[in-house]
Scaffold this motif. Sequence first.
Motif, PDB file in Angstrom:
ATOM      1  N   ARG A  46      -2.941   4.321  -8.859  1.00 50.38           N
ATOM      2  CA  ARG A  46      -2.686   3.635  -7.410  1.00 50.38           C
ATOM      3  C   ARG A  46      -1.766   4.065  -7.181  1.00 50.38           C
ATOM      4  O   ARG A  46      -0.238   4.266  -7.645  1.00 50.38           O
ATOM      5  CB  ARG A  46      -2.758   2.213  -7.644  1.00 50.38           C
ATOM      6  CG  ARG A  46      -2.361   1.679  -8.365  1.00 50.38           C
ATOM      7  CD  ARG A  46      -2.934  -0.346  -8.051  1.00 50.38           C
ATOM      8  NE  ARG A  46      -1.463  -1.192  -8.283  1.00 50.38           N
ATOM      9  CZ  ARG A  46      -0.820  -1.626  -7.974  1.00 50.38           C
ATOM     10  NH1 ARG A  46      -1.022  -1.370  -7.026  1.00 50.38           N
ATOM     11  NH2 ARG A  46      -0.274  -1.943  -8.818  1.00 50.38           N
ATOM     12  N   GLY A  47      -1.219   3.985  -5.953  1.00 48.99           N
ATOM     13  CA  GLY A  47       0.108   3.937  -5.241  1.00 48.99           C
ATOM     14  C   GLY A  47      -0.076   2.839  -4.389  1.00 48.99           C
ATOM     15  O   GLY A  47      -0.396   2.226  -3.621  1.00 48.99           O
ATOM     16  N   THR A  48       2.009   3.240  -4.283  1.00 54.34           N
ATOM     17  CA  THR A  48       2.748   1.476  -3.855  1.00 54.34           C
ATOM     18  C   THR A  48       2.994   1.766  -3.110  1.00 54.34           C
ATOM     19  O   THR A  48       2.464   2.590  -1.704  1.00 54.34           O
ATOM     20  CB  THR A  48       3.408   1.135  -4.876  1.00 54.34           C
ATOM     21  OG1 THR A  48       4.163   1.733  -4.704  1.00 54.34           O
ATOM     22  CG2 THR A  48       2.599   0.961  -5.830  1.00 54.34           C
ATOM     23  N   TYR A  49       3.143   0.433  -2.014  1.00 53.22           N
ATOM     24  CA  TYR A  49       3.572   0.855  -0.528  1.00 53.22           C
ATOM     25  C   TYR A  49       4.800   1.812  -0.472  1.00 53.22           C
ATOM     26  O   TYR A  49       5.701   1.985   0.585  1.00 53.22           O
ATOM     27  CB  TYR A  49       3.903  -0.354   0.135  1.00 53.22           C
ATOM     28  CG  TYR A  49       4.590  -0.662   1.190  1.00 53.22           C
ATOM     29  CD1 TYR A  49       3.759   0.230   2.649  1.00 53.22           C
ATOM     30  CD2 TYR A  49       5.612  -1.266   1.791  1.00 53.22           C
ATOM     31  CE1 TYR A  49       4.141  -0.376   3.970  1.00 53.22           C
ATOM     32  CE2 TYR A  49       6.295  -1.193   3.120  1.00 53.22           C
ATOM     33  CZ  TYR A  49       5.561  -0.795   4.379  1.00 53.22           C
ATOM     34  OH  TYR A  49       5.937  -0.809   5.245  1.00 53.22           O
ATOM     35  N   TYR A  50       6.027   2.032  -1.600  1.00 55.26           N
ATOM     36  CA  TYR A  50       6.822   2.584  -1.389  1.00 55.26           C
ATOM     37  C   TYR A  50       6.685   3.932  -1.765  1.00 55.26           C
ATOM     38  O   TYR A  50       8.325   3.736  -2.209  1.00 55.26           O
ATOM     39  CB  TYR A  50       8.177   1.884  -2.358  1.00 55.26           C
ATOM     40  CG  TYR A  50       8.339   0.179  -1.922  1.00 55.26           C
ATOM     41  CD1 TYR A  50       9.166  -0.410  -0.856  1.00 55.26           C
ATOM     42  CD2 TYR A  50       7.860  -1.059  -2.421  1.00 55.26           C
ATOM     43  CE1 TYR A  50       8.824  -1.492  -0.422  1.00 55.26           C
ATOM     44  CE2 TYR A  50       8.175  -2.743  -1.844  1.00 55.26           C
ATOM     45  CZ  TYR A  50       8.323  -1.938  -0.984  1.00 55.26           C
ATOM     46  OH  TYR A  50       8.725  -3.647  -0.078  1.00 55.26           O
ATOM     47  N   GLY A  51       6.126   4.251  -2.492  1.00 55.21           N
ATOM     48  CA  GLY A  51       5.604   4.977  -3.071  1.00 55.21           C
ATOM     49  C   GLY A  51       5.918   5.741  -4.513  1.00 55.21           C
ATOM     50  O   GLY A  51       5.944   7.153  -4.860  1.00 55.21           O
TER      51      GLY A  51
END
Length: 63
Positions: A46-51
């Motif tokens: 999964r990708g986080t909000y911060y990339g």
Amino acid sequence: MKLISIRRRTKKERRYTQKMGVLYTDVTYIKKYAVGIPFKTLRKYRGTYYGKIKECDDCVLAN
């Protein structure tokens, strides 16, 4: 026609982490298919909000 192929699919999932609580995020599955039937998941991330990219084993599914 290819006998073995690899596909990437992204879908929304509900996850739970200790720090953030319930989290709705895009989870990407990379699966190996034989004659159109999936038989092995190669990677799930999964990708986080911060990339950043995180493996899905780091967080548990929410009930």
